[in-house]
Design an enzyme around this catalytic site. Structure first.
Site, mmCIF file in Angstrom:
data_model
loop_
_atom_site.group_PDB
_atom_site.id
_atom_site.type_symbol
_atom_site.label_atom_id
_atom_site.label_comp_id
_atom_site.label_asym_id
_atom_site.label_seq_id
_atom_site.Cartn_x
_atom_site.Cartn_y
_atom_site.Cartn_z
ATOM 1 N N ASP A 182 57.067 -3.619 -64.756
ATOM 2 C CA ASP A 182 56.930 -5.017 -65.128
ATOM 3 C C ASP A 182 58.314 -5.583 -65.380
ATOM 4 O O ASP A 182 59.102 -5.016 -66.131
ATOM 5 C CB ASP A 182 56.070 -5.160 -66.393
ATOM 6 C CG ASP A 182 55.932 -6.620 -66.795
ATOM 7 O OD1 ASP A 182 55.357 -7.377 -65.993
ATOM 8 O OD2 ASP A 182 56.407 -6.993 -67.877
ATOM 9 N N GLU A 266 55.286 -6.336 -58.965
ATOM 10 C CA GLU A 266 54.531 -7.538 -58.658
ATOM 11 C C GLU A 266 55.145 -8.226 -57.451
ATOM 12 O O GLU A 266 56.355 -8.184 -57.238
ATOM 13 C CB GLU A 266 54.569 -8.495 -59.853
ATOM 14 C CG GLU A 266 53.700 -8.043 -60.988
ATOM 15 C CD GLU A 266 53.845 -8.963 -62.178
ATOM 16 O OE1 GLU A 266 52.811 -9.379 -62.720
ATOM 17 O OE2 GLU A 266 54.981 -9.262 -62.560
ATOM 18 N N ASP A 346 54.474 -5.825 -72.281
ATOM 19 C CA ASP A 346 55.039 -5.494 -70.972
ATOM 20 C C ASP A 346 54.583 -4.120 -70.486
ATOM 21 O O ASP A 346 54.400 -3.902 -69.292
ATOM 22 C CB ASP A 346 56.566 -5.547 -71.027
ATOM 23 C CG ASP A 346 57.066 -6.945 -71.387
ATOM 24 O OD1 ASP A 346 56.346 -7.914 -71.109
ATOM 25 O OD2 ASP A 346 58.170 -7.046 -71.955
#
Ligand SMILES: [Zn+2]
Length: 362
Positions: A182, A266, A346
């Site tokens: 993340d 991501e 996170d």
């Protein structure tokens, strides 16, 4: 991996009274146990463990007979909650545990269920010491797979969360070789196994100097020699910071690519569309993009796999029970009201990213 089923229950007026009474007793035990820990530390310099406190329970119940109305396992879970709060504090995932008022103690957990007793009567759930409560099970489930029963009061309604064992666990070897990352505002990167890569302090320091120089430049007369000089200084510092940053991102990406076989991040292009563009984020954005690029080309170079997952709900979803737990950017802790897991925000996102990546390649 476990999943949590969320059902409404309809206690009678009498049962409701008993449940509220149970919450209150549990809350008082929680506060008592917290006080005990604080005191023990003050007086002896040593903290208490969950075991210590569990061993004190029988004497506590003897001195406070009203607690006979609560199942022992429910009381043990209260002590376990407190223990988790301390663990989270010591591992820097949460602040120091606080005393709880009535509004903050609205659930009880029964850690182990006796299937035949808990679900023996159709349309009901049996809660020890309270009785059979009407259960609105709108979804089929296998009672023998229920591991934890949680009862809670929320927005004027009663619910039960059933933690059900599902056997879709990826093999352990895959988990160790795969990582979810993340990328955030507070830390450049947090991995699904809990490693944190912070913004190094020397970069923050240089950035402060950069701001100062920028201010100084704006005060100089246009076209003046001093302005020219200040501009030159500014450019130099700018390049210096940019190089420091690149260097640091190279180090992070190198380490990650060496360590793992599968790296999940991501998809920033999708994420970018969902985020609003505020100036404060622009630096972070640039770093994320750069880190993603580095990870991508290094993965290719070293024969590793990089997977980009859809960023939807990666921070809102509970990585333990998959329920959506809404939170805004300022909330740094993921505290799940359904399964009671407490994680750094996170870290929770990183685990979700890993899971999404594993699902994609499965
Ligand atoms: Zn959860």
């Amino acid at each position: 991996m476990d999943s949590v089923l969320h059902f409404e229950i309809r206690p009678t007026a009498e049962q409701e009274k008993q449940l509220f009474h149970t919450f209150d007793l549990c809350r008082k035990l929680y506060n008592y146990a917290l006080d005990q820990r604080i005191r023990s530390y003050k007086e002896t310099g040593k903290g208490l463990t969950y075991r210590d406190q569990q061993n004190m329970l029988p004497a506590f119940k003897e001195a406070n007979p009203e607690y006979k109305a609560v199942q022992s396992q429910v009381l043990q879970d209260v002590l376990r909650r407190l223990d988790r709060a301390f663990v989270n504090f010591f591992e820097k995932r949460a602040g120091y545990p606080r005393f709880k008022d009535k509004l903050r103690f609205r659930s009880i957990t029964i850690p182990q269920s006796d299937v035949r007793r808990n679900f023996g009567k159709e349309g009901y759930i049996y809660i020890p010491k309270i009785g059979h409560i009407k259960l609105n099970a709108h979804q089929a489930f296998d009672p023998s797979k229920v591991k934890i029963i949680n009862v809670k009061f929320q927005n004027g309604k009663w619910y039960t969360n059933l933690t059900v064992e599902t056997d879709s666990k990826p093999p352990v070897s895959d988990i160790q070789l795969a990582v979810g990352i993340d990328m955030g505002l507070f830390q450049i990167a947090v991995t699904s196994d809990g490693e944190q890569y912070e913004n190094p302090r020397w970069i923050t320091k240089s950035e402060k100097r950069l701001k100062k120089l920028q201010r100084r430049l704006s005060q100089k007369h246009k076209g003046s020699q001093n302005r020219q000089k200040a501009k030159h200084q500014l450019q130099k510092l700018h390049d210096h910071i940019s190089n420091q940053r690149k260097d640091y991102l190279h180090k992070i990406s190198h380490r990650l690519v060496q360590k793992y076989v599968l790296i999940c991040i991501e998809d920033l292009q999708v994420k970018g569309m969902m985020k609003n563009h505020r100036l404060a984020k622009s630096i972070a954005n640039a770093s994320w993009n750069r880190l993603a690029n580095y990870l991508e080309y290094k993965s290719r170079r070293f024969g590793k796999t990089l997977v980009k997952v859809n960023p939807k709900n990666t921070s809102q979803k509970c990585s333990n029970c998959r329920q959506i737990v809404k939170k805004n950017l300022s909330e740094r802790i993921h505290q799940c009201p359904y399964c009671h897991v407490v994680l750094d925000r996170d870290l929770n996102a990183a685990i979700n990213i890993l899971q999404a990546g594993l699902n994609m390649i499965a």
